[in-house]
Scaffold this motif. Structure first.
Motif, PDB file in Angstrom:
ATOM      1  N   GLU A 174       0.889  -1.166  -0.039  1.00 27.91           N
ATOM      2  CA  GLU A 174       0.055   0.008  -0.047  1.00 27.91           C
ATOM      3  C   GLU A 174       0.662   1.320   0.076  1.00 27.91           C
ATOM      4  O   GLU A 174       1.887   1.491   0.738  1.00 27.91           O
ATOM      5  N   ILE A 178      -3.182   2.870  -0.839  1.00 28.61           N
ATOM      6  CA  ILE A 178      -3.686   2.259  -1.814  1.00 28.61           C
ATOM      7  C   ILE A 178      -3.132   1.263  -2.193  1.00 28.61           C
ATOM      8  O   ILE A 178      -1.697   1.243  -2.233  1.00 28.61           O
ATOM      9  N   CYS A 180      -0.793  -1.169  -4.555  1.00 22.81           N
ATOM     10  CA  CYS A 180      -0.110  -0.714  -5.670  1.00 22.81           C
ATOM     11  C   CYS A 180       0.773  -1.926  -6.006  1.00 22.81           C
ATOM     12  O   CYS A 180       1.039  -2.640  -4.903  1.00 22.81           O
ATOM     13  N   CYS A 197      -1.890   1.383  -9.872  1.00 23.54           N
ATOM     14  CA  CYS A 197      -3.021   1.297  -8.686  1.00 23.54           C
ATOM     15  C   CYS A 197      -4.282   1.218  -9.554  1.00 23.54           C
ATOM     16  O   CYS A 197      -4.445   1.223 -11.021  1.00 23.54           O
ATOM     17  N   PRO A 198      -5.309   0.882  -8.594  1.00 23.75           N
ATOM     18  CA  PRO A 198      -6.710   0.774  -9.130  1.00 23.75           C
ATOM     19  C   PRO A 198      -7.092   2.148  -9.922  1.00 23.75           C
ATOM     20  O   PRO A 198      -6.850   3.181  -9.141  1.00 23.75           O
ATOM     21  N   ASP A 200      -9.705   3.860  -9.971  1.00 25.10           N
ATOM     22  CA  ASP A 200     -10.669   4.877  -8.939  1.00 25.10           C
ATOM     23  C   ASP A 200      -9.714   5.261  -7.812  1.00 25.10           C
ATOM     24  O   ASP A 200     -10.472   6.079  -7.108  1.00 25.10           O
ATOM     25  N   LYS A 201      -8.732   4.929  -7.739  1.00 22.04           N
ATOM     26  CA  LYS A 201      -7.722   5.221  -6.506  1.00 22.04           C
ATOM     27  C   LYS A 201      -6.500   6.218  -6.974  1.00 22.04           C
ATOM     28  O   LYS A 201      -5.867   6.995  -6.088  1.00 22.04           O
ATOM     29  N   GLU A 203      -6.510   9.156  -8.411  1.00 22.88           N
ATOM     30  CA  GLU A 203      -6.575  10.702  -8.042  1.00 22.88           C
ATOM     31  C   GLU A 203      -5.917  10.760  -6.557  1.00 22.88           C
ATOM     32  O   GLU A 203      -5.264  11.693  -6.136  1.00 22.88           O
ATOM     33  N   ALA A 204      -6.538   9.985  -5.776  1.00 22.28           N
ATOM     34  CA  ALA A 204      -6.142  10.016  -4.444  1.00 22.28           C
ATOM     35  C   ALA A 204      -4.752   9.800  -4.248  1.00 22.28           C
ATOM     36  O   ALA A 204      -3.992  10.537  -3.379  1.00 22.28           O
ATOM     37  N   LEU A 205      -4.047   8.911  -5.052  1.00 21.67           N
ATOM     38  CA  LEU A 205      -2.621   8.425  -4.782  1.00 21.67           C
ATOM     39  C   LEU A 205      -1.784   9.826  -5.470  1.00 21.67           C
ATOM     40  O   LEU A 205      -0.827  10.166  -4.819  1.00 21.67           O
TER      41      LEU A 205
END
Lengths: 360, 128
Positions: A174, A178, A180, A197-198, A200-201, A203-205
């Motif tokens: 992680e 997230i 990875c 990474c996925p 949908d994640k 932008e957060a990453l």
């Protein structure tokens, strides 16, 4: 139709100047190519490379299946190792250049160029005998964290120690919470990671990395800097420096071709070419007169066209106009001279050692 | 639009022109350098070269793009800004200080026919 990555909104919000790249709406720069190039050489920059494709082989025989499609040898790698490799056709020329990840002998994950992802998948599918590939391109976003401070930045957000993850090694874990694939690879000549990474994640990453890297000036970098950074390293770009008209031996990529492997597509042609000698070679050169070499400019010797520039730029770190191109083998040795035709005029060039950029 | 001085004349090819006595000084606009990105190479004609309105008189290159420079007016090149060829980034720093060539016009009416400030600025807005 133009496709966009999960980071498209972030690019627009951060002032990215968007262009069409291989059918993708991508940022060519945010503040400026030179600033972003410098940032990656001296600190750390973030690249959205989610447009890259991912193709997976899973199950018994996955390694053997993938290994027959690429030039490098996954059987000599260890689990957790990535290999740069050619994906060739029967003529021994490039379908694509790829990075193959060995999770285990039953799980091989291959990262391919965005512009070639569909073609590569069709090619692999057609030529795979037992283990069929799965196109995972829509299941992954990818962020390249590149620069001398890239390692520390990712480590800061990752609970487990990444010290043991050497160059062209990878692990999973992680980052900022997230999940990875954390790969110590890149396309800039600098240290750092590529994080899968996925979507949908993503932008957060992306924002977590920017936030955590604030103290070292971490900022997004666009495709413009990515190109000038890789050109200074003489890293090949598919469609420019390598394509289905050239073999890896001609491209100076003999080190990714393992002719002692039992078999791979294109092998017999390369064995013959190696024995006979390559007719032309991809060289790095610098101009010794004013000008900038650009892709498709003719290369001349005594006024006759003998080759073509495949990539060129004014190297921001090296402060020199440098280029890459195919020339007859007789002109490929370091110190060889020829001309590059720029707007109808011959401009003198000399073959130099590569990479053009070497760390001080 | 402070990026476009009101006392200059402009072309649709994004050059600016300014009277200097009877001569005309020529450069590229803020928009031109912004669209190009980091300018890394500028090729200018020699003093004495005759340039023609709307025809190419040189080349400007950024990290990614090659672009021709088009003369706003016809005439003879009487001065060349060698400091810009030596330091192309000056065009990004201040495109109005980084003039490129000075021309002795052969047809004075050509200058008057160039775009004035409001027309040029309007053309940029229309393009957006």
């Amino acid at each position: 139709m133009t496709r966009s990555t999960p980071l498209n909104a972030a690019h627009r919000k951060l002032g990215g100047r968007m262009v069409d790249f291989a059918g993708w709406d991508m940022p060519v720069q945010y503040v400026g190519v030179l600033q972003e190039h410098e940032l990656v050489r001296t600190s750390v920059g973030l690249f959205d490379v989610s447009h890259m494709g991912e193709i997976e082989f899973k199950g018994p025989g996955a390694l053997e299946e993938a290994n027959r499609l690429i030039t490098n040898d996954l059987s000599k790698a260890v689990d957790g190792q990535a290999l740069y490799a050619g994906l060739l056709n029967e003529k021994g020329t490039f379908v694509d250049d790829v990075v193959a990840y060995r999770f285990s002998p039953e799980h091989i994950f291959i990262c391919v160029n965005a512009s070639n992802a569909d073609k590569d998948f069709a090619w692999m599918h057609e030529n795979a005998k037992k283990v069929k590939p799965v196109n995972r391109s829509n299941d992954y976003a990818q962020i390249a964290v590149q620069g001398p401070r890239g390692f520390a930045l990712v480590q800061k957000l990752c609970g487990k120690s990444l010290e043991g993850v050497g160059t062209y090694r990878f692990t999973t874990g992680e980052v900022a919470g997230i999940p990875c694939i954390i790969s110590r690879t890149g396309y800039t000549g600098e240290d750092g990671f590529e994080l899968y990474c996925p979507p949908d994640k993503a932008e957060a990453l992306w924002y977590a990395l920017l936030e955590a890297g604030k103290d070292v000036g971490a900022a997004p970098a666009g495709l413009g800097a990515r190109d000038s950074l890789r050109t200074e390293m003489k890293y090949a770009l598919y469609g420019n420096d390598i394509d289905d008209a050239h073999t890896p031996l001609e491209a100076g990529l003999g080190w990714i071709v393992k002719l002692d492997k039992p078999d791979f597509i294109g092998k017999s042609v390369l064995v013959a070419q190696k024995a006979a000698g390559v007719p032309r070679k991809l060289v790095g050169f610098e101009l010794t007169q004013p000008g900038i070499p650009r892709s498709h400019y003719p290369i001349l010797k005594d006024g006759e066209k003998v080759g073509e520039v495949t990539s060129g730029t004014m190297g921001p770190s090296i402060k020199k106009a440098v280029g890459i191109g195919y020339v007859p083998t007789a002109l490929s040795a370091e110190g060889s001279t020829f001309d590059v035709e720029i707007r109808g005029r011959p401009v003198a060039a000399r073959v130099v050692k590569t990479p053009f950029y070497k760390k001080a | 639009m402070s990026n476009y001085p009101t006392d200059l004349k402009y072309t649709k090819d994004h050059e600016w022109a300014k009277k200097a006595g009877s001569n005309v000084v020529v450069g590229v606009t803020f928009h031109a350098q912004d669209a190009l990105g980091a300018v890394v190479y500028v090729e200018l004609p020699k003093v004495g070269t005759v340039v023609k309105a709307h025809a190419s008189f040189g080349v400007i290159e950024s990290t990614k793009a090659v672009s021709e420079l088009f003369a706003p007016i016809s005439g003879k090149v009487v001065k060349v800004n060698d400091s810009v060829t030596a330091n192309p980034g000056a065009v990004n720093d201040d495109p109005y200080a980084a003039w490129l060539i000075e021309v002795e016009p052969s047809a004075a009416a050509e200058f008057d026919a160039l775009l004035d400030h409001p027309t040029y600025v309007k053309s940029l807005e229309a393009a957006h």
